[in-house]
Motif scaffolding. Structure first.
Motif, mmCIF file in Angstrom:
data_model
loop_
_atom_site.group_PDB
_atom_site.id
_atom_site.type_symbol
_atom_site.label_atom_id
_atom_site.label_comp_id
_atom_site.label_asym_id
_atom_site.label_seq_id
_atom_site.Cartn_x
_atom_site.Cartn_y
_atom_site.Cartn_z
ATOM 1 N N THR A 146 15.815 -29.843 21.466
ATOM 2 C CA THR A 146 15.435 -28.564 22.087
ATOM 3 C C THR A 146 14.808 -27.685 20.813
ATOM 4 O O THR A 146 14.998 -28.041 19.546
ATOM 5 C CB THR A 146 16.598 -27.504 22.422
ATOM 6 N N SER A 151 14.068 -24.222 18.613
ATOM 7 C CA SER A 151 14.914 -23.087 17.996
ATOM 8 C C SER A 151 14.330 -22.000 19.038
ATOM 9 O O SER A 151 13.163 -22.083 19.556
ATOM 10 C CB SER A 151 14.796 -22.598 16.824
ATOM 11 N N GLN A 152 15.239 -20.790 19.176
ATOM 12 C CA GLN A 152 14.700 -19.781 19.913
ATOM 13 C C GLN A 152 13.480 -19.010 19.167
ATOM 14 O O GLN A 152 12.554 -18.722 19.736
ATOM 15 C CB GLN A 152 15.701 -18.810 20.121
ATOM 16 N N GLU A 153 13.540 -18.923 17.841
ATOM 17 C CA GLU A 153 12.174 -18.530 17.172
ATOM 18 C C GLU A 153 10.817 -19.432 17.472
ATOM 19 O O GLU A 153 10.132 -18.936 17.749
ATOM 20 C CB GLU A 153 12.593 -18.482 15.678
#
Length: 102
Positions: A60, A62-64
């Motif tokens: 996945t 990262s959110q950033e």
């Protein structure tokens, strides 16, 4: 937090890691079924319970990184809309071109 809240569960899993099924009464004692309901309710109230399940092998971003990609897509979509592209067009393709044999 899960391990701290229900240490009996994790101790049982560590002792018998290859079991296909676990008996709640063997893990938690005579009130095993009641403990399962408590654990299930606690798990349902954890924020991660609402996330979709994915295989452990999933990679996945990262959110950033996701936010950066979304922002870049928004900028690109805005630029494309300003240019007026893409325009829809209909073309005729003969069926023989779609289904010809190699």
């Amino acid at each position: 937090e899960y391990r701290q809240k229900f240490p009996q569960l994790f101790n049982a899993l560590a002792k018998l890691p290859s079991e296909k099924k676990y008996d709640a009464n063997k893990v938690f004692g005579p009130n095993g079924a009641e403990w399962l309901a408590v654990i299930r309710e606690w798990l349902n109230n954890v924020d991660s319970a609402k996330l979709p399940r994915t295989p452990i092998s999933t990679d996945t971003m990262s959110q950033e990184a996701v936010i950066a990609v979304e922002k870049a897509a928004d900028v690109r979509n805005l630029a494309v809309k300003k240019k007026g592209f893409p325009k829809e067009s209909l073309i005729k393709i003969p069926g023989s071109a779609l289904y010809r044999e190699n």
